[in-house]
Scaffold this motif. Structure first.
Motif, PDB file in Angstrom:
ATOM      1  N   THR A 138     -39.825  70.694  -7.881  1.00 42.43           N
ATOM      2  CA  THR A 138     -39.769  69.546  -6.990  1.00 42.43           C
ATOM      3  C   THR A 138     -41.141  69.035  -6.545  1.00 42.43           C
ATOM      4  O   THR A 138     -42.148  69.703  -6.670  1.00 42.43           O
ATOM      5  N   SER A 139     -41.150  67.789  -5.993  1.00 42.72           N
ATOM      6  CA  SER A 139     -42.347  67.155  -5.446  1.00 42.72           C
ATOM      7  C   SER A 139     -41.919  66.300  -4.261  1.00 42.72           C
ATOM      8  O   SER A 139     -40.755  65.895  -4.183  1.00 42.72           O
ATOM      9  N   HIS A 140     -42.826  66.050  -3.334  1.00 40.32           N
ATOM     10  CA  HIS A 140     -42.471  65.239  -2.168  1.00 40.32           C
ATOM     11  C   HIS A 140     -43.467  64.107  -1.969  1.00 40.32           C
ATOM     12  O   HIS A 140     -44.663  64.260  -2.201  1.00 40.32           O
ATOM     13  N   ILE A 141     -42.932  62.969  -1.499  1.00 45.95           N
ATOM     14  CA  ILE A 141     -43.712  61.760  -1.227  1.00 45.95           C
ATOM     15  C   ILE A 141     -43.403  61.293   0.189  1.00 45.95           C
ATOM     16  O   ILE A 141     -42.233  61.156   0.554  1.00 45.95           O
ATOM     17  N   SER A 142     -44.425  61.047   0.995  1.00 44.75           N
ATOM     18  CA  SER A 142     -44.262  60.422   2.311  1.00 44.75           C
ATOM     19  C   SER A 142     -45.135  59.174   2.370  1.00 44.75           C
ATOM     20  O   SER A 142     -46.301  59.206   1.944  1.00 44.75           O
ATOM     21  N   GLN A 190     -45.970  67.582   2.354  1.00 48.74           N
ATOM     22  CA  GLN A 190     -46.695  66.352   2.685  1.00 48.74           C
ATOM     23  C   GLN A 190     -46.168  65.888   4.040  1.00 48.74           C
ATOM     24  O   GLN A 190     -44.958  66.003   4.309  1.00 48.74           O
ATOM     25  N   ALA A 191     -47.047  65.389   4.880  1.00 45.67           N
ATOM     26  CA  ALA A 191     -46.605  64.898   6.182  1.00 45.67           C
ATOM     27  C   ALA A 191     -47.529  63.784   6.652  1.00 45.67           C
ATOM     28  O   ALA A 191     -48.746  63.848   6.473  1.00 45.67           O
ATOM     29  N   ALA A 236     -51.821  67.202   3.627  1.00 42.93           N
ATOM     30  CA  ALA A 236     -51.346  67.597   2.305  1.00 42.93           C
ATOM     31  C   ALA A 236     -51.483  69.106   2.168  1.00 42.93           C
ATOM     32  O   ALA A 236     -52.437  69.707   2.676  1.00 42.93           O
ATOM     33  N   ASP A 237     -50.533  69.701   1.499  1.00 41.77           N
ATOM     34  CA  ASP A 237     -50.467  71.155   1.395  1.00 41.77           C
ATOM     35  C   ASP A 237     -51.701  71.714   0.694  1.00 41.77           C
ATOM     36  O   ASP A 237     -52.059  71.267  -0.399  1.00 41.77           O
TER      37      ASP A 237
END
Length: 596
Positions: free
Chosen positions: A407-411, A571-572, A585-586
């Motif tokens: 998985t990957s995350h986008i904010s 990501q936040a 970013a992590d």
């Protein structure tokens, strides 16, 4: 074999020049940073808009789209297309995604989760009454679910996009044709995955003639993906779900040499994205909005946090950036109880009825208070039982624990304050390890998911069905937790966040929310904290991040503790009181935050 930088003559729509797409993309001089290990990130502050993504090239593509007048939805599409190219091990057009979108106080949930082919059966991963080996299922045509990412993004764009659809593909097409430098993380992922080389297309593309993985910094082009994206840019998602690209996908799945799948052209053409009502939960001064089932993310995250709110407050839980053993004990025990509920109740809502007819029953304050009372001084270990949130006789068996990955995350927050939290996946690293070139005959292409292995291999236990068993047309349960946070009183946007990490996504997201709300940490500081995870039995602590005294204290309380690498990809982006957007970013991955 064609060299990786070869360019071939294309015909028809593939000859459409990029300048006709109405957007000028400036290829950034970016060398992705080291993505294996832990590297400190500074956090980033912006006044107008911000994009947080798992790769600098993807984040920059989103930034350029926003700078050109696009909104958060537009930017998310551009980011995802670039991630398909530069982070193929984690997500792409061959997978699925959940997208949360906020326009003011209105929040929508766009469901692009993969679906089971119509020919799928509940015993397809069973052999003589026993589940087959997990990796035998993963690396197979049977593992591939009908991809949903493109259809979902098209639906979200039709509802809220500003720029032309085809414009959003310019960054990915440009990078695919001109090339991009292979990052450390991509190199490491290829090198550590021998199964990838067994696929004829992937083996020829990601390894040299001696079987060695791409070198760090090597310029990689992907002509096949560029051609596919040009078709989709001009014709819409139809170019993926029908025609030559679809025929090629079905052929790759059904001709797998060991476990061929049964996907059909009708399965692809019949895929539908779903727009769902977001689950928004009051949490003291915040209103936390997340994805409903088939994701288990929001419900399980908020169960953990709700139970912790009913526990005695642990003063000063952080010591040099490490949570105290007392707080960790509460967190892990709440996780055990929440995961027991998750494994019993949550599945695709088209096939599984919510307890009491409403998923919110699992988050009712009086129910969580009762569950919290089960947390004692000693760990309950693997004896945590599901509760009864709906006051009805349970008709499902609890799903046995299975691996979850990827998985990957986008904010994203745009200049109008619209926000996106999108978590996107092909499940394991490189998914099913099946590459498809869309029938172009060109080098490269995209990877197909192994999302069918997110279903329970075991369809029933003692005559009771498992909620997350395989059924035709069903969406597998997910742990993805894209999250948007708002101020309870004013309704103002507070934060967008999420993470990859399989079932541990839930722990990563819950702990980050707690750290930002209760411990006074910035978005970046919250992402830097060491991880602690349990899926209901053993406890995993992030390797090398906890003192021996903490480990000993948890062991004395009855936790079976071991250390391992826990590679989140959080990501936040948080809106500060002065209006500034501060993103994190992590440090465990190569992501960054871009903006203006």
């Amino acid at each position: 074999m064609l060299p990786r930088k070869a360019t071939l003559p294309l015909t028809g729509l593939l000859l459409v020049p990029l300048y006709s797409f109405g957007f000028t993309y400036d290829t950034p001089a970016v060398t992705p940073e080291v993505g294996s290990g832990y590297e400190e990130k500074p956090g980033w502050a912006f006044d107008e808009f911000a994009v947080a993504a798992a790769n600098p090239l993807a984040a920059d593509a989103g930034r350029q789209i926003l700078a050109a007048g696009g909104n958060a939805i537009d930017a998310a599409i551009a980011v995802q297309m670039v991630l398909t190219l530069v982070e193929p091990q984690s997500s792409g057009i061959g997978g699925g995604a959940f997208l949360m979108y906020a326009e003011g106080a209105n929040v929508e949930a766009f469901d692009g989760r993969e679906t089971a082919p119509q020919a799928a059966t509940e015993t397809m991963f069973m052999d003589d009454g026993e589940p087959i080996a997990f990796m035998d299922a993963v690396v197979s045509g049977q593992a591939v679910g009908v991809p949903g990412t493109l259809k979902m993004l098209e639906s979200a764009h039709a509802a809220h996009g500003k720029l032309d659809w085809k414009t959003l593909f310019v960054p990915a097409i440009t990078l695919a044709e001109e090339g991009f430098p292979v990052s450390q993380r991509l190199h490491t992922s290829i090198a550590e995955d021998p199964a990838l080389g067994d696929d004829p297309l992937a083996g020829a593309f990601y390894f040299d003639e001696n079987g060695e993985p791409l070198d760090v910094g090597e310029t990689l082009t992907n002509p096949a993906l560029a051609a596919i994206l040009r078709l989709i840019a001009e014709q819409g998602s139809q170019a993926f779900y029908e025609g030559e690209v679809a025929r090629d996908l079905v052929e790759r799945v059904t001709n797998h040499p060991t476990r061929p799948g049964a996907m059909t052209l009708e399965d692809l053409a019949g895929y539908e994205s779903v727009t769902r009502d977001a689950l928004c939960t009051p949490w003291q001064q915040w209103r936390v909005c997340g994805f409903p089932p088939p994701s288990s993310g929001h419900i399980t995250v908020m169960q953990i946090l709700g139970m912790l709110d009913d526990q005695p407050m642990i003063e000063a839980p952080l010591d040099n950036g490490v949570a105290s053993a007392s707080w960790l004990h509460q967190f892990l025990e709440a996780s055990r109880l929440a995961f027991a509920d998750r494994n019993r109740y949550i599945g695709d809502p088209e096939f599984v009825e919510a307890p009491g007819g409403d998923w919110a029953m699992m988050l009712a304050p009086d129910y969580l208070e009762r569950r919290s009372q089960l947390i004692g001084e000693s760990s309950m270990g693997d004896t945590a039982e599901p509760g009864n949130p709906g006051e009805f006789v349970v008709s499902y068996a609890s799903q046995p624990t299975q691996p979850e990955y990827g998985t990957s995350h986008i904010s994203i927050v745009d200049e109008d304050g619209n926000a996106v939290a999108m978590t996107t996946t092909i499940e394991q690293a490189f998914g099913s390890r099946i590459m498809a070139d869309g029938g172009t005959g060109l080098p490269g292409g995209y990877l197909l998911n192994n999302e069918m292995t997110d279903f329970s291999f075991t369809p029933e236990i003692d005559g009771e069905p498992v909620a997350n068993r395989i059924e035709p047309g069903k969406r597998p349960r997910s742990s993805m937790s894209p999250t948007l946070v708002f101020d309870q009183e004013s309704g103002d946007f507070v934060a967008s966040l999420g993470s990859p990490g399989g079932a541990a996504i839930i722990h990563y997201t819950a702990r980050t929310l707690m750290a930002m709300r209760d411990w006074g940490l910035s978005a970046q500081e919250a992402l830097n904290l060491p991880h602690a995870v349990t899926l209901g039995s053993d406890v995993w602590l992030e390797e090398g991040r906890f003192p021996e005294a903490t480990i000993d204290s948890l062991t004395e309380r009855g936790h079976n503790v071991s250390e391992r690498e826990l590679t989140s990809g959080l990501q936040a982006i948080r809106r500060l009181e002065d209006g500034t957007l501060f993103g994190g970013a992590d440090p465990r991955r190569e992501g960054v935050v871009e903006g203006e």
